[in-house]
Enzyme design. Structure first.
Site, PDB file in Angstrom:
ATOM      1  N   GLU A 145       0.559  -2.424  -1.116  1.00  0.00           N
ATOM      2  CA  GLU A 145      -0.026  -2.258   0.226  1.00  0.00           C
ATOM      3  C   GLU A 145       0.696  -3.124   1.264  1.00  0.00           C
ATOM      4  OE1 GLU A 145      -1.796   0.234   0.780  1.00  0.00           O
ATOM      5  OE2 GLU A 145      -2.090   0.620  -1.348  1.00  0.00           O
ATOM      6  N   HIS A 148       3.875  -1.623   2.513  1.00  0.00           N
ATOM      7  CA  HIS A 148       3.720  -0.623   3.586  1.00  0.00           C
ATOM      8  C   HIS A 148       3.801  -1.273   4.960  1.00  0.00           C
ATOM      9  CE1 HIS A 148       2.855   3.193   1.684  1.00  0.00           C
ATOM     10  NE2 HIS A 148       1.914   2.684   0.910  1.00  0.00           N
TER      11      HIS A 148
HETATM   12 NI    NI Z   1       1.048   3.637  -0.765  1.00  0.00          NI
END
Ligand code: NI
Length: 191
Positions: A145, A148
């Site tokens: 995460e 990202h």
């Molecule tokens: Ni993802």
């Protein structure tokens, strides 16, 4: 709350570096209601996590939650966690192979090397400091995460392209073995 569209691989926003928020911005009604949308969209799509950048807001917020998830039946449970302006520090050299997928990369999974232990520093949605050590499979989810928010996708970290597979092929050929390796990690490090 509103379900948001999820950006798909190739959309330039997924390659942006998310902007950090001030405590004032975080406290605003707009950002608080955005966080509700992020959580609702993650749950609707059965994700284990979702980053703001994936729903077209280039701000440094991500959500993580693992319950009884049919996409990831072997993953250890994680209560709903909101990370604002997260920064990860890898602790030690130990790594493990994680079979990852992503809501922004339809029907593809691949093996990614992740750090076994990390320190996460962030705020929660109320601006309180988070400073924790996270280990194992859950640490892999955190790394995915936070990647990202730095414009990276798991695809960038797949070193053996031969491991790329559809979700159906994963279930048929790789899930049993991978689930076994997950159990061994959870048993050893606790998550
Ligand atoms: Ni993802």
């Amino acid at each position: 709350m509103t379900l948001r569209k999820i950006a798909q691989v190739g959309h330039p926003i997924l390659r942006e570096t998310a902007r950090h928020l001030s405590r004032e911005e975080l406290a605003s009604e707009e950002v608080q209601s955005f966080i509700d949308d992020l959580v609702e969209t993650m749950r609707d799509a059965q994700g284990a996590g979702l980053a703001a950048i994936q729903i077209y807001e280039s701000i440094s917020i991500c959500a993580i939650e693992v319950g009884d998830n049919p996409r990831y039946p072997y993953k250890p449970k994680v209560p709903l966690t909101i990370l604002v302006n997260p920064v990860i520090e890898e602790l030690g050299d130990e790594r493990f192979n994680n079979y990852e997928g992503c809501l922004s990369v339809p029907n593809l999974r691949g093996v990614v090397s992740r750090s076994m232990r990390i320190r996460i520093r962030a705020w929660d949605r109320h601006g309180n400091d988070i400073d924790e050590e996270i280990v194992g499979i859950t640490a892999g989810t955190y790394q995915h995460e936070v990647d990202h928010l730095n414009g990276s996708l798991f695809l960038d970290r797949v070193t053996e392209s031969k491991t790329l597979c559809t979700w159906d092929a994963f279930k048929r050929f790789y899930e049993a073995e991978f689930a076994e390796s997950v159990r061994a990690i959870v048993e050893r490090v606790g998550s």
